[in-house]
Design an enzyme around this catalytic site. Structure first.
Site, mmCIF file in Angstrom:
data_model
loop_
_atom_site.group_PDB
_atom_site.id
_atom_site.type_symbol
_atom_site.label_atom_id
_atom_site.label_comp_id
_atom_site.label_asym_id
_atom_site.label_seq_id
_atom_site.Cartn_x
_atom_site.Cartn_y
_atom_site.Cartn_z
ATOM 1 N N THR A 164 76.145 -17.760 51.632
ATOM 2 C CA THR A 164 74.713 -18.058 51.774
ATOM 3 C C THR A 164 73.818 -17.024 51.100
ATOM 4 O O THR A 164 72.898 -17.373 50.354
ATOM 5 C CB THR A 164 74.347 -18.175 53.264
ATOM 6 O OG1 THR A 164 75.066 -19.272 53.821
ATOM 7 C CG2 THR A 164 72.857 -18.411 53.444
ATOM 8 N N ARG A 195 68.173 -14.573 55.773
ATOM 9 C CA ARG A 195 68.532 -14.407 54.362
ATOM 10 C C ARG A 195 68.112 -15.620 53.530
ATOM 11 O O ARG A 195 67.840 -15.493 52.336
ATOM 12 C CB ARG A 195 70.023 -14.142 54.207
ATOM 13 C CG ARG A 195 70.961 -15.189 54.805
ATOM 14 C CD ARG A 195 72.405 -14.675 54.769
ATOM 15 N NE ARG A 195 73.381 -15.623 55.301
ATOM 16 C CZ ARG A 195 73.723 -15.720 56.577
ATOM 17 N NH1 ARG A 195 73.161 -14.902 57.469
ATOM 18 N NH2 ARG A 195 74.638 -16.598 56.978
ATOM 19 N N ASP A 198 73.341 -23.535 48.348
ATOM 20 C CA ASP A 198 73.824 -22.163 48.194
ATOM 21 C C ASP A 198 75.344 -22.084 48.059
ATOM 22 O O ASP A 198 75.880 -21.049 47.668
ATOM 23 C CB ASP A 198 73.355 -21.288 49.349
ATOM 24 C CG ASP A 198 73.719 -21.869 50.706
ATOM 25 O OD1 ASP A 198 74.153 -23.035 50.779
ATOM 26 O OD2 ASP A 198 73.554 -21.157 51.718
ATOM 27 N N HIS A 244 83.747 -21.715 53.604
ATOM 28 C CA HIS A 244 83.556 -21.709 52.152
ATOM 29 C C HIS A 244 83.728 -20.288 51.655
ATOM 30 O O HIS A 244 83.977 -19.378 52.438
ATOM 31 C CB HIS A 244 82.163 -22.239 51.810
ATOM 32 C CG HIS A 244 81.081 -21.619 52.645
ATOM 33 N ND1 HIS A 244 80.493 -20.410 52.331
ATOM 34 C CD2 HIS A 244 80.516 -22.015 53.825
ATOM 35 C CE1 HIS A 244 79.600 -20.105 53.267
ATOM 36 N NE2 HIS A 244 79.598 -21.049 54.192
#
Length: 551
Positions: free
Chosen positions: A86, A170, A358, A492
């Site tokens: 991310t 973030r 992302d 991921h």
């Protein structure tokens, strides 16, 4: 007379055809900026490319399909670095850079200069704005390059308003760079939207008013129920699957989902893993447009919105779950509402929108097994323990490894120097051991990338992720379909297509409908937006404008 030429020389040049006389009161070859009133960047956290087409027939016309049918679709858009997480994703969509230059090599990373793990948006020098907690001790200071939003600020002498919005800190902070007016994110402790003293000293009145609406309490009083009859979820598995993770307090991962209070101080955390998180984000984005009067004058403003809930839903339930399908159908309606409101306030054709993700995500290994596709799970920390034990067995007691994070081994260089050991020697010993581990395909030495025997595409991805102070020494490459995680759910972070191939759509001002299957990269997005706006690309850009979009 043209400045710098004598009258006689000017006459000669005119006679030779080198200078064309201009009519009085005109200035040749000058074009003033033609820009949209507003740019809205949309990131869908953990959206694989194939979702656009899997759910296409069920999308309404005003959301994803509006961008696909009336905008430009880059159908072969990939990440070109290994850290598909991310923090890096949001950084490089907006910076056009790569972790090797930006320094954002993961959501967290071991910083050799500091000597500890660092969170990508942490900043101990600032304080929370909006409550008395610590969730606001964040800023973009760990990002070492500029973003396209920074460049818009510079191009307008600071007059452009730049706002970031996301449930995740973030996801709000990194897109809007260093010069933003503000970034806002959600605090699960009290359900408020907060910020940081990096940007401002107190919340604007419109944010205070939004928090006073107590929307999270309204959502917590509801259940997450299917928005359509279960029989219509035809591109998902059946609801009850043993490999799906459940929400906190729930015995099974099945509908309807009730929000059960659990021990601890994060009362509203569960909202993140439901469609209500996206609805809350959309409502706050609309409040920001109104409260900040974005797009209301002739100076281009920028709103960066990240929808975080698909990531939480995807991690828990996976790529083929009824929950995932329902979440995207609901997000589609949130996008349609957002665009309708922009049409009404900023004006259709007056705003430029782009949408990407992302990172993608792997199928849950348990799901893959139902199709006999190779897959597996390495428990968090297991490979690190193998490395630690191997190093101590080979070289004796000592802290040989400082950290194992993001599939990377961080060696203790000081101890190696003390024992007169070379990194290359350790690499050969460690590689032989790790290659005996199930699911490990290769071990890559970051210090000798030019000698590594791996496909060129993956070599480039590893080269682009290596930052000397923030990356490890070795990268452990797992087999396709294998993840580091738990027995349920998925994640991921790999170099494989399911993590790298994400949507890229442009719509609105300056965009003609079309599509391309030519391969482009995430690093091309920021320079494309910069080219459309006629501003300088961000400082660390390695990509190029996508010609089919800008011409």
């Amino acid at each position: 007379m043209i400045r710098g030429f004598s009258s006689s020389l000017l006459s000669l040049l005119l006679m030779a055809g080198s200078v064309t006389a201009q009519p009085q009161n005109t200035i040749p070859n000058v074009r003033f900026p033609n820009r949209p009133k507003l740019v809205i960047g949309i990131v869908v956290d953990q959206m694989r490319y194939d979702y656009l087409y899997r759910y296409y027939d069920k999308f309404i016309t005003g959301g994803f399909r509006r961008m696909m049918d009336d905008g430009f679709n880059c159908r072969n858009n990939h990440y070109n670095y290994a850290a598909t997480y991310t923090g890096p994703g949001h950084t490089h969509i907006y910076s056009g850079s790569v972790p090797a230059l930006s320094g954002i090599v993961g959501n967290e990373f071991y910083d050799r200069n500091i000597g500890r793990l660092v969170y990508c948006a942490e900043d101990t020098t600032v304080a929370t704005v909006g409550n008395t907690g610590s969730a606001g001790k964040m800023s973009p200071r760990n990002m070492l390059v500029t973003t396209v939003t920074d460049q818009l600020k510079l191009a307008t002498e600071g007059r452009a308003k730049v706002i970031g919005v996301a449930l995740k800190d973030r996801g709000a902070i990194l897109p809007v760079g260093h010069a933003a007016n503000a970034a806002y994110w959600f605090d699960s402790k009290d359900g408020n939207w907060i910020s940081s003293t990096f940007y401002l000293k107190e919340l604007p009145r419109w944010v205070q008013d939004f928090n006073s609406r107590k929307l999270p309490d309204q959502f917590m009083a509801q259940k997450w129920e299917l928005s359509r009859p279960l029989s219509q979820y035809t591109v998902s598995t059946t609801d009850d699957q043993p490999y799906e993770a459940s929400l906190p307090g729930e015995p099974k991962a099945v509908f309807p989902h009730e929000f059960i209070s659990t021990a601890g101080g994060l009362k509203y955390e569960v909202l993140r893993a439901t469609p209500f998180g996206d609805q809350l984000t959309k409502e706050f984005a609309l409040a920001a447009i109104k409260g900040e009067q974005l797009g209301a004058d002739n100076v281009t403003d920028f709103l960066a919105v990240s929808f975080s809930s698909p990531d939480y839903v995807g991690h828990a339930f996976g790529t083929h779950a009824v929950e995932t399908e329902d979440n995207y159908l609901r997000l589609d309606r949130q996008l349609a509402d957002l665009f309708a409101q922009l049409d009404a306030t900023v004006g259709k054709g007056n705003y430029l929108a782009f949408l990407s993700a992302d990172h993608g995500v792997a199928d849950i290994p348990g799901f893959s097994h139902t199709y006999r596709i190779p897959a597996g799970v390495k428990p968090y920390g297991a490979l690190g323990e193998v490395v630690k034990a191997m190093l101590e067995k080979a070289y004796g007691p000592g802290q040989w490894m400082l950290s194992f994070f993001n599939q990377q081994v961080y060696l203790n260089h000081a101890l190696l120097a003390e024992k007169k050991l070379a990194v290359a020697d350790v690499y050969e010993t460690l590689r032989r051991t790790l290659l005996t581990q199930p699911g490990v395909v290769n071990v890559i030495n970051f210090h000798q990338l030019n000698t590594q025997s791996i496909p060129e595409g993956q070599l480039t991805m590893l080269r682009n992720v290596y930052h000397p102070n923030r990356s490890g020494d070795f990268y452990v490459l797992l087999q396709s379909g294998w993840i580091e995680g738990r027995s349920k759910g998925t994640t991921h972070g790999s170099t494989y297509a399911y993590d790298t191939h994400v949507p890229l759509l442009f719509y609105g001002w300056g965009i003609k409908p079309g599509q391309t299957v030519r391969r482009n990269h995430i690093s091309d997005i920021a320079p494309t937006v910069a080219a459309l706006l006629g501003i300088l690309e961000p400082s660390g850009t390695v990509g190029n404008p996508i010609e089919e979009v800008v011409k």
